[in-house]
Design a protein around this motif. Structure first.
Motif, short mmCIF file in Angstrom:
data_model
loop_
_atom_site.label_atom_id
_atom_site.label_comp_id
_atom_site.label_asym_id
_atom_site.label_seq_id
_atom_site.Cartn_x
_atom_site.Cartn_y
_atom_site.Cartn_z
N THR A 205 0.86 -1.31 0.04
CA THR A 205 0.00 0.14 -0.01
C THR A 205 0.79 1.20 0.15
N ASP A 206 1.85 1.19 0.92
CA ASP A 206 2.68 2.53 1.08
C ASP A 206 3.52 2.58 -0.29
N ASN A 207 4.11 1.65 -0.96
CA ASN A 207 4.91 1.64 -1.91
C ASN A 207 4.38 2.11 -3.23
N LEU A 208 2.80 1.78 -3.35
CA LEU A 208 1.87 2.26 -4.39
C LEU A 208 1.88 3.72 -4.28
N ALA A 209 1.17 4.14 -3.08
CA ALA A 209 0.74 5.35 -2.74
C ALA A 209 1.85 6.45 -2.94
N ASP A 238 -8.04 -6.45 5.88
CA ASP A 238 -7.40 -5.00 6.09
C ASP A 238 -6.60 -4.64 4.74
N PHE A 239 -5.77 -5.30 4.34
CA PHE A 239 -4.95 -5.26 3.23
C PHE A 239 -6.04 -4.84 2.21
N ASN A 240 -6.61 -5.62 1.83
CA ASN A 240 -7.69 -5.49 0.40
C ASN A 240 -8.38 -4.49 0.76
N LYS A 241 -8.76 -4.19 1.68
CA LYS A 241 -9.50 -2.64 1.84
C LYS A 241 -8.60 -1.62 1.71
N ASP A 242 -7.38 -1.62 2.37
CA ASP A 242 -6.40 -0.53 1.90
C ASP A 242 -6.11 -0.37 0.57
N VAL A 243 -5.84 -1.19 -0.22
CA VAL A 243 -5.49 -1.26 -1.48
C VAL A 243 -6.68 -0.83 -2.17
N MET A 244 -7.84 -1.26 -2.00
CA MET A 244 -8.83 -0.78 -2.85
C MET A 244 -9.16 0.65 -2.68
N ALA A 245 -9.09 1.15 -1.44
CA ALA A 245 -9.01 2.61 -1.32
C ALA A 245 -8.09 3.52 -2.17
N ILE A 246 -6.83 3.01 -2.25
CA ILE A 246 -5.79 3.52 -3.02
C ILE A 246 -6.38 3.70 -4.39
N MET A 247 -6.87 2.66 -4.94
CA MET A 247 -7.17 2.36 -6.43
C MET A 247 -8.25 3.28 -6.45
N GLU A 248 -9.35 3.25 -5.82
CA GLU A 248 -10.70 3.85 -6.08
C GLU A 248 -10.20 5.09 -6.15
N GLY A 251 -9.23 6.23 -9.38
CA GLY A 251 -10.27 6.09 -10.51
C GLY A 251 -10.59 4.74 -11.00
N LEU A 252 -9.98 3.73 -10.36
CA LEU A 252 -10.10 2.30 -10.99
C LEU A 252 -11.54 1.71 -9.97
N ASN A 253 -12.20 0.82 -10.74
CA ASN A 253 -13.54 0.17 -10.08
C ASN A 253 -13.37 -1.24 -9.98
N GLU A 254 -14.04 -1.90 -8.92
CA GLU A 254 -14.21 -3.27 -8.71
C GLU A 254 -14.85 -4.00 -10.03
N GLY A 255 -14.32 -5.04 -10.43
CA GLY A 255 -15.04 -5.84 -11.50
C GLY A 255 -15.56 -7.05 -11.13
N TYR A 263 -10.44 -3.81 -11.44
CA TYR A 263 -9.56 -4.63 -10.70
C TYR A 263 -10.61 -5.69 -9.95
N VAL A 264 -9.85 -6.71 -9.33
CA VAL A 264 -10.72 -7.54 -8.56
C VAL A 264 -10.04 -8.08 -7.46
N VAL A 265 -10.76 -8.41 -6.27
CA VAL A 265 -10.23 -8.96 -4.97
C VAL A 265 -10.65 -10.14 -4.49
#
Ligand code: A2P
Length: 271
Positions: A205-209, A238-248, A251-255, A263-265
């Motif tokens: 998460t940190d390395n992406l953000a 928690d990881f999934n939730k935090d990564v999703m927040a960054i990607m959302e 402007g990316l949405n869950e498929g 993206y998918v989770v």
């Protein structure tokens, strides 16, 4: 017909849906890999999971969802598991040996499939811990490389030893006689640790953000682009939730299978 007349006793199964363990490798006191025979009827898409388990004390099977870590073209099935000392299944599963039987229900399901993503250019695999298992399948699927120009595998664990399963797999790919040609130089690997020193540190998460992964790997841009970037996520809740927040935020949405998007989770095996 010779085949139907052949005696069945040689392959007699003692459990319903039994498969035989063919290999076991222990990575740490908390992580192990095992391989089983594959039911002839089992067809699956890379990234899907199946229910596997052992008979319980009372005869009722204890079953859990496990991502298949091997590619569809492989004759056996790979799995990657945690060991929980008081876990109902893994406290016993961790002791399996080649020749033992496990229960495997041949009904694959899951959302971490290429079909649930819109076409794109760059594909991100984002995992913590045993969440790398579905990507061990997807990284060996020719389809992954036919659909995307660049594939980035980010994996974070607490310690270096916990990265070993993924590292061995990634490093074997360019030389792999079946998949090496597809992989070529498309696959970029970014393993990080959070509680022991290694080349690259910090959470996915940190390395992406922060954009650090883009700089370290020399990738185009400083964040994901919803037009060209696609992602698959597998880790703790928690990881999934935090990564999703960054990607959302980018402007990316869950498929989903029924409605492909950016993206998918999936939740990695826990307990
Ligand atoms: P950290 O050491 O900073 O907690 P675990 O073993 O607890 O499942 O964690 C596996 C890895 O995932 C660890 O490196 C951990 O980092 C990281 N991690 C745990 N929670 C998150 C989160 N919410 N976002 C990103 N990384 C996480």
């Amino acid at each position: 017909n010779q085949q139907t007349a052949a005696p069945q006793t040689a392959t007699k199964k003692t459990l319903p849906d039994a498969q035989t363990v063919t290999e076991v490798r222990h990575y740490t006191d908390r992580l192990f890999y095992f391989r089983t025979t594959r039911p002839q009827s089992l067809r699956f898409r890379s990234g899907e999971f199946v229910m596997i388990g052992l008979p319980g004390e009372d005869g009722k099977p204890i079953m859990r969802a496990y991502s298949i870590a091997s590619p569809a073209w492989d004759e056996g099935l790979d799995f990657y598991s945690i060991k929980v000392q008081d876990g109902p299944l893994t406290s016993r599963l961790q002791h399996i040996q080649p020749g033992d039987e496990i229960i495997l229900r041949p009904k694959p399901v899951g959302t971490l499939v290429l079909d649930a993503l819109l076409p794109g250019k760059r594909l991100w695999f984002l995992a913590t811990g045993t969440g790398i298992a579905p990507f061990a399948s997807l990284m060996r699927d020719p389809d992954t490389y036919e659909r995307y120009d660049e594939v980035i595998m980010m994996h974070t664990c607490r310690e270096v030893a916990e990265l070993e399963f993924g590292r061995q797999l990634v490093e074997s790919l360019p030389e792999d006689p079946l998949i090496g040609e597809f992989v070529g130089d498309k696959l970029k690997y970014y393993p990080t640790t959070t509680r022991e020193d290694s080349k690259w540190m910090g959470r996915v998460t940190d390395n992406l953000a922060s954009g650090k992964v883009f700089a370290d790997l020399g990738l185009e841009g400083t964040q994901m682009d919803p037009v060209t970037d696609r992602a698959m996520v597998c880790g703790s809740l928690d990881f999934n939730k935090d990564v999703m927040a960054i990607m959302e935020g980018w402007g990316l949405n869950e498929g989903a299978n029924s409605e492909p998007a950016q993206y998918v989770v999936e939740k990695a095996f826990v307990g």
